[in-house]
Every structure is written in structure tokens, then in C-alpha cells.
Design a protein around this motif. Structure first.
Motif, PDB file in Angstrom:
ATOM      1  N   ALA A 259       0.837  -1.194   0.000  1.00  0.00           N
ATOM      2  CA  ALA A 259       0.000   0.000   0.000  1.00  0.00           C
ATOM      3  C   ALA A 259       0.876   1.249   0.000  1.00  0.00           C
ATOM      4  N   TYR A 260       0.328   2.343  -0.484  1.00  0.00           N
ATOM      5  CA  TYR A 260       1.099   3.584  -0.523  1.00  0.00           C
ATOM      6  C   TYR A 260       0.163   4.775  -0.355  1.00  0.00           C
ATOM      7  N   ASP A 261       0.741   5.900   0.003  1.00  0.00           N
ATOM      8  CA  ASP A 261       0.044   7.186   0.075  1.00  0.00           C
ATOM      9  C   ASP A 261       0.773   8.189  -0.809  1.00  0.00           C
ATOM     10  N   GLY A 262       0.046   9.170  -1.282  1.00  0.00           N
ATOM     11  CA  GLY A 262       0.699  10.266  -1.981  1.00  0.00           C
ATOM     12  C   GLY A 262       1.474  11.137  -1.013  1.00  0.00           C
ATOM     13  N   GLU A 263       2.538  11.755  -1.500  1.00  0.00           N
ATOM     14  CA  GLU A 263       3.342  12.653  -0.678  1.00  0.00           C
ATOM     15  C   GLU A 263       3.446  14.010  -1.367  1.00  0.00           C
ATOM     16  N   SER A 264       3.146  15.057  -0.610  1.00  0.00           N
ATOM     17  CA  SER A 264       3.310  16.407  -1.128  1.00  0.00           C
ATOM     18  C   SER A 264       4.432  17.085  -0.352  1.00  0.00           C
ATOM     19  N   ASN A 265       5.544  17.296  -1.041  1.00  0.00           N
ATOM     20  CA  ASN A 265       6.696  17.977  -0.447  1.00  0.00           C
ATOM     21  C   ASN A 265       7.526  18.543  -1.591  1.00  0.00           C
ATOM     22  N   PRO A 266       8.469  19.426  -1.302  1.00  0.00           N
ATOM     23  CA  PRO A 266       9.210  20.058  -2.395  1.00  0.00           C
ATOM     24  C   PRO A 266       9.898  19.071  -3.335  1.00  0.00           C
ATOM     25  N   GLY A 267      10.449  17.984  -2.784  1.00  0.00           N
ATOM     26  CA  GLY A 267      11.137  17.015  -3.626  1.00  0.00           C
ATOM     27  C   GLY A 267      10.205  16.316  -4.594  1.00  0.00           C
ATOM     28  N   GLN A 268       9.063  15.865  -4.108  1.00  0.00           N
ATOM     29  CA  GLN A 268       8.113  15.178  -4.976  1.00  0.00           C
ATOM     30  C   GLN A 268       7.499  16.138  -5.994  1.00  0.00           C
ATOM     31  N   LEU A 269       7.221  17.355  -5.583  1.00  0.00           N
ATOM     32  CA  LEU A 269       6.685  18.339  -6.522  1.00  0.00           C
ATOM     33  C   LEU A 269       7.686  18.636  -7.636  1.00  0.00           C
ATOM     34  N   ARG A 270       8.968  18.707  -7.275  1.00  0.00           N
ATOM     35  CA  ARG A 270       9.990  18.943  -8.281  1.00  0.00           C
ATOM     36  C   ARG A 270      10.075  17.763  -9.259  1.00  0.00           C
ATOM     37  N   ARG A 271      10.048  16.542  -8.729  1.00  0.00           N
ATOM     38  CA  ARG A 271      10.084  15.359  -9.591  1.00  0.00           C
ATOM     39  C   ARG A 271       8.875  15.310 -10.516  1.00  0.00           C
TER      40      ARG A 271
END
Length: 314
Positions: A259-271
Motif C-alpha cells: 500500500a502507498y500514500d501520496g506525498e506532497s513535499n518540495p522534492g516530490q513536486l519537483r520530480r
């Protein structure tokens, strides 16, 4: 400012239009002038009294993702200026969500909108796109691997198809109906199949392109159809699914479930922005609703449609 808010938890009818003060921002926040806001299952859960941010109170304004322009910037915020066109995925928003003309949000959840994604559609993208990216991260497939996506024409699924192709994966997209199949084909799926069809035929088609089985399965929905599709996963392969999928996928020997959740942070937004900018990227909006018809949008959430639902605020 105009908002759509609720004073009690319940069905779609509890969401009503009203006027509320524009929120004040802290030093680490920006004030977003909302153009469009996504409508997702997490909004319905919040409306029902789940996933409510700590510190939130009635009247409660739903909405976890949006796009618009920066109207004001806190004193400690860097990299963003007034007038920037941005998108946001923020599940906390104790001062109120994005079903509003203005919303305060922590700057760490904000990214400048990449070229190629119109702000008119971008509000429907952030949370689902980041969750799809987390799903691909959970599978960690190498370039050239075969990925099966179940629910590929849905909100998260149709974005996952595009992100997977940017990671050089071979994608088998199982979509809903002829309209869904047409959508995922247009978005670049290598093989597009109708999950409403004969599953024996679907599995046979998958075996034609991946005789040893697919390397990973990204499941946006559960149930008997998923259990059958899991037969296409090779020994040692992985089935990944976002938390909240019901019923939870069945496990079987030789296949890992994660299972997984979405992550909102500067690194993921940049990717995410880097992947989006690699080529044409489409946020498919099935239907738009003005802010005053947010309750109607929540009723539409309970039906089937390809892509996403969107509130148009401006």
C-alpha cells in the motif's frame, strides 16, 4: 470571499455556498487566489467526518488541491512571488480548503505550474498525480518493465499512465468501457483493454505481450476483477495500491502487495514537474462545476466517469 462549506458532516447536501473572511497567512504560507479546485474522494471523506485536519472547525471548507495565482506571500517564503501561477496539494489546510476564492496554504505544498498544463485544468491534478507518482515509486520498476494499471481511465489512473510512459515503462492499461479505452490509448498506453469485457480475453491479451507475466500491477480499485488481473503478475512481481482501496487486494504466494500514500513535499513536486515537462501532459476533466454547485459535484463523485471532476472558481 465566496466559498462552498459545511456546518455539519453528512451527504453532499451539507455543502452550501456562503461568504467567509479571506484567511490570514502565516510567515511560511502563501495566499492562493484559486482558479480551479479538484474534487476527489478524499473531499467526500472529509465531508463525512473523516480525514479532518487537526485544528479545523465549522464552517469547514473542503478541498485539498487547486491551481491559481499567488496573491500574497509570507515573510519566510522563498522561491514564490505574487502573481506566480501555481498548483497545490495540501491535505492539512486548517484555515480552510480550496473550495473558495482564496485559501492559505503552507508554501512547501506549492509548485509553479509547468508549461503545457493549463491552469483551467490544473486544479484537478495535484493530489492524484502525486499519489500516482508514489505508486510508481512503490513498484520501483526498471525501464522496459511491463506495468499493468487497473482503473487506468480514472483520476489517478490516467495520470499514472502518462507518468509511467515518462519512466520508459511498457504499460498495459485496463480501463472502463470504450470511452476509457479511447482515453488511455490517446495518452500513450502500449496496450489498452476494457475491464468490463471478458476477463479471460483480457488475461490472454496480457499474456501475449508479457508471456512471463507483468512485473508490476498498479491497482486503483479492488474487488473480483483485480483478483483475476493479479493472475497476470509474474512470480516475484509486486501489486501496489493506494491506501483506501476497498476491498484490499488479496495476497498470493510469489507476489508482494504494498500500500502507498501520496506525498506532497518540495522534492516530490519537483520530480512531478520534471516528468510533466518531458512531453505533452493531459489532465482529463470529465465535468466542470461552478463553485456554487459543489454539492452537485459531490453527487457526481458517486458515479462512474473518466478522468477527474473540477470546480471552476474563476
Amino acid at each position: 470571499m465566496q466559498v462552498a462549506a459545511l456546518d455539519e458532516f453528512g451527504g453532499p447536501e451539507v455543502i452550501t455556498p456562503r461568504m467567509l473572511p479571506v484567511p490570514q497567512i502565516a510567515d511560511d504560507e502563501i495566499l492562493l487566489k484559486v482558479w480551479t479546485a479538484g474534487v476527489g474522494v478524499w473531499d467526500a471523506l472529509r465531508r463525512q467526518g473523516m480525514l479532518v485536519p487537526e485544528g479545523a472547525s465549522f464552517p469547514l471548507v473542503p478541498g485539498t488541491d487547486a491551481a491559481g495565482t499567488v496573491a500574497a506571500v509570507g515573510g519566510k517564503v522563498t522561491g514564490l512571488t505574487v502573481g506566480d501561477v501555481v498548483y497545490v496539494s495540501d491535505s492539512m489546510v486548517p484555515k480552510g480548503g480550496f473550495y473558495a476564492e482564496y485559501a492559505a496554504t503552507n508554501a512547501q505544498y506549492v509548485a509553479k505550474l509547468p508549461a503545457g498544463v493549463p491552469v483551467e485544468h490544473a486544479g484537478a491534478m495535484p493530489t492524484d498525480a502525486l499519489t500516482a507518482l508514489s505508486g510508481l515509486d512503490a513498484l520501483a520498476l526498471p525501464a522496459g518493465a511491463w506495468l499493468l494499471i487497473f482503473g487506468a481511465s480514472g483520476g489517478q489512473g490516467h495520470l499514472a499512465v502518462q507518468l509511467a510512459k515518462r519512466q520508459n515503462l511498457n504499460v498495459v492499461a485496463v480501463a472502463s468501457g470504450t470511452e476509457g479505452v479511447a482515453l488511455v490509448t490517446r495518452l500513450g498506453a502500449d496496450v489498452s483493454l476494457d475491464g468490463h469485457g471478458d476477463l479471460d480475453d483480457v488475461l490472454a491479451r496480457i499474456r501475449e505481450v508479457a508471456p512471463n507475466g507483468v512485473d508490476g500491477l498498479l491497482a486503483m480499485a479492488g474487488g473480483a476483477t483485480l483478483d483475476r488481473l493479479a493472475e497476470a503478475v509474474r512470480d516475484g512481481g509486486t501489486l501496489a495500491y493506494p491506501n483506501g482501496v476497498q476491498p484490499q487486494p488479496s495476497e498470493r504466494p510469489g507476489m508482494t502487495t504494498q500500500a502507498y500514500d501520496g506525498e506532497s513535499n518540495p522534492g516530490q513536486l519537483r520530480r512531478l514537474n520534471e516528468l510533466i515537462e518531458a512531453g505533452p501532459f493531459q489532465v482529463h476533466v470529465a465535468e466542470k462545476f461552478p463553485l456554487g454547485r459543489a454539492a452537485e459535484a459531490h453527487r457526481r463523485l458517486q458515479t462512474s466517469y473518466p478522468g477527474k471532476l473540477l470546480l471552476t472558481v474563476r
